[in-house]
Motif scaffolding. Structure first.
Motif, PDB file in Angstrom:
ATOM      1  N   THR A  33       0.877  -1.173   0.000  1.00  0.00           N
ATOM      2  CA  THR A  33       0.000   0.000   0.000  1.00  0.00           C
ATOM      3  C   THR A  33       0.914   1.223   0.000  1.00  0.00           C
ATOM      4  OG1 THR A  33      -0.096   0.301   2.395  1.00  0.00           O
ATOM      5  CG2 THR A  33      -1.700  -1.233   1.443  1.00  0.00           C
ATOM      6  N   GLU A  34       0.319   2.394   0.108  1.00  0.00           N
ATOM      7  CA  GLU A  34       1.117   3.620   0.075  1.00  0.00           C
ATOM      8  C   GLU A  34       2.191   3.618   1.177  1.00  0.00           C
ATOM      9  OE1 GLU A  34       0.264   8.390   0.226  1.00  0.00           O
ATOM     10  OE2 GLU A  34      -1.445   7.031   0.108  1.00  0.00           O
ATOM     11  N   TYR A  54      -4.918  -1.561  -0.099  1.00  0.00           N
ATOM     12  CA  TYR A  54      -4.936  -0.098   0.064  1.00  0.00           C
ATOM     13  C   TYR A  54      -5.264   0.224   1.515  1.00  0.00           C
ATOM     14  CZ  TYR A  54     -10.027  -0.714  -0.460  1.00  0.00           C
ATOM     15  OH  TYR A  54     -11.332  -1.121  -0.307  1.00  0.00           O
ATOM     16  N   TYR A  76      -3.387   1.706 -10.233  1.00  0.00           N
ATOM     17  CA  TYR A  76      -4.184   1.671  -8.994  1.00  0.00           C
ATOM     18  C   TYR A  76      -3.554   0.747  -7.951  1.00  0.00           C
ATOM     19  CZ  TYR A  76      -7.853   4.320 -11.285  1.00  0.00           C
ATOM     20  OH  TYR A  76      -8.558   5.318 -11.913  1.00  0.00           O
ATOM     21  N   LYS A  97      -3.777   1.372  -4.137  1.00  0.00           N
ATOM     22  CA  LYS A  97      -4.822   2.384  -3.947  1.00  0.00           C
ATOM     23  C   LYS A  97      -6.187   1.717  -4.006  1.00  0.00           C
ATOM     24  CE  LYS A  97      -1.978   5.687  -6.482  1.00  0.00           C
ATOM     25  NZ  LYS A  97      -1.604   5.972  -7.847  1.00  0.00           N
TER      26      LYS A  97
END
Length: 503
Positions: free
Chosen positions: A220-221, A291, A390, A393
């Motif tokens: 994830t981020e 995400y 994506y 995200k």
């Protein structure tokens, strides 16, 4: 049909292509010698090319006219007419095996270069335009790993993030997360980017002699997600497999009484989150996506209740009665886990800590660990791909193959995770491969683009073809028929024209 005018580049795919050498045969479909193939799109036309990866393994086998290099499901032995001393030496040197460079699973991008990859410490550089095999890279020269995944992630700066297992270090078995930069400083331009490989974090294995097998991981981020599943390698058995005359695959076992542990590494601090999260025993190969949402990590995977998938691809099982005799005892299930990173520390034991809408649960246990149960999103899909823009995200589209109770796909599907709507493409006697999404240049939405898949046919008069679908409607746009035999492949990538350096 008509190809989109903007489609320029190469679809590059990899998979096992040769299963017999001389009088010897591989035991397992995943052992076959790697065959690369590509579809080049130029000015509305498609060009096909295929070539065996000229690995050291390939060259040794072809020269000897028999299988002389061991693969995961096939143990090879020295020439029976060799003398007793060289035989004894072979047995000893196999204790920590020299693995194969038959890189047959995937394609990886590193800077401007492309590599064929598998799960050993070797990768092979290839020329994506000619499919020529170039130099061999040994990861273990740069990081202490024996095996690695062939599903790396790429961040926005072009760094590769990947994971491998380090078995060698005096029983201190650990999982190592590492990063490879896309390029090297100009003053060092003769050096490879692998010389700048950096270890991000290492996670000790819960069992020193039984590390978990894993085929992919999530991102994830802010976090990296590693799932330690009870599908485990037995190191002692692996070290003695050669002497005992068994293959390495027989050293993998599923421990259904064990738990599956979730590890989350903070990408900024490079430290693992200390809370213990776990779920029931399961076997899985592919992460779909992950995400963050309101202090939770949401991740989607395709899981099985046992390890029957690997067993089914032994070639003795892939006979003409395959359809009738081979059924998965566990159907692949798309599961969503939701893990609360920020939760009320005073919450009661037994309470569900998730505060966002989902059918998944995360229940606090007496010892402070958190027991997670998934929401089942759908069943019967495998080889999942997403719009990689994506990745990490919030997203809604999964492109996959449909397998149900048989391990060979018969349909391509587009699954909307939010509405649960499923579109599919199928045709009689057609066996599609992993679908690859290619975004259109001016894409506004997640599914603006096309889906490419290679289709192998089993009808006597039907030629294999490349299928081009509109990603939004899943209607067929075009197909390019090929007048040669095409193999069922595993994974690959689309390289846009601008991503190819011209030699």
């Amino acid at each position: 049909g008509q190809l989109p005018t903007w489609l320029e580049g190469i679809l590059l795919r990899n998979g096992p292509g040769m299963h017999t050498v001389g009088d010897t045969k591989y035991n397992h479909w995943f052992d076959g010698l790697a065959l690369l193939h590509s579809f080049t799109f130029k000015n509305g036309e498609v060009y096909y090319r295929s070539k065996y990866l000229q690995s050291d393994t390939y060259n040794c086998n072809i020269e000897a006219n028999r299988i002389v290099v061991s693969e995961f499901g096939t143990m090879a032995y020295p020439d029976p007419c060799k003398n007793i001393f060289s035989k004894a030496f072979s047995y000893l040197s196999h204790a920590i095996p020299e693995f194969t460079d038959n890189c047959l699973i995937n394609i990886m991008k590193a800077g401007d270069d492309f590599y064929a990859t598998s799960e050993t410490n070797f990768i092979r550089k290839i020329n994506p335009q000619t499919l020529e095999t170039l130099e061999k890279v040994d990861y273990s020269k740069y990081v202490a790993i024996n095996v690695t995944t062939s599903h790396p992630h790429y961040d926005s700066a072009g760094n590769i993030l990947n994971m491998g297992t380090s078995i060698v270090d005096k029983g201190k078995t650990k999982y190592i997360l590492y990063k490879i930069p896309p390029s090297v400083p100009e003053k060092e331009n003769k050096k490879s980017c692998f010389k700048h490989l950096e270890v991000v974090c290492s996670i000790p294995s819960r069992s020193l002699l039984h590390p978990s097998y894993y085929h992919s991981f999530g991102i994830t981020e802010n976090y990296i997600i590693f799932i330690e599943q009870p599908f485990k390698l037995d190191i002692v058995k692996m070290a003695t497999a050669y002497i005992r005359g068994v293959n390495w695959a027989s050293c993998l076992a599923y421990h259904k009484e064990d738990k599956t542990w979730f590890h989350f590494v903070d990408r900024k601090t490079k430290k693992e989150i200390s809370t213990k999260f776990y779920t029931d025993a399961m076997v899985f190969f592919h992460h779909i996506n992950a995400y963050e949402e309101d202090g939770h990590i949401v991740f989607d995977i395709i899981a099985y209740a046992d390890n029957s998938l690997y067993e089914m691809f032994y070639l003795k099982n892939l006979t003409k009665d395959f359809e009738e005799n081979n059924k998965l005892t566990s159907t692949p299930t798309c599961k969503r886990f939701v893990v609360p990173l920020q939760y009320d520390k005073d919450a009661e034991v037994g309470s569900n800590l998730i505060t966002i809408p989902t059918a998944a649960t995360a229940v606090k246990e007496k010892d402070g660990s958190i027991y997670c149960q998934p929401e089942v999103l759908c069943e019967g899909i495998e080889l999942p791909r997403i719009n990689y823009d994506y990745n990490g995200k919030k997203y809604k589209c999964v492109f996959a193959t449909e397998v149900q109770w048989r391990p060979v796909p018969t349909k391509i599907v587009k699954f909307d995770i939010q509405t649960k709507e499923m579109l599919h493409w199928e045709e009689d006697h057609c066996w599609p491969s992993e679908p690859i999404f290619v975004p259109s240049p001016d894409a506004k939405e997640e599914d603006d683009g096309i889906v490419l898949t290679c289709v192998v046919t089993s009808g006597p008069k039907e030629a294999p073809f490349l299928l081009v679908l509109d990603a939004k409607t899943f209607k067929e746009l075009a197909r390019a028929t090929i007048n040669v035999e095409m193999h069922l492949d595993l994974h690959g990538m689309f390289i846009p024209e601008k991503g190819l350096k011209t030699d």
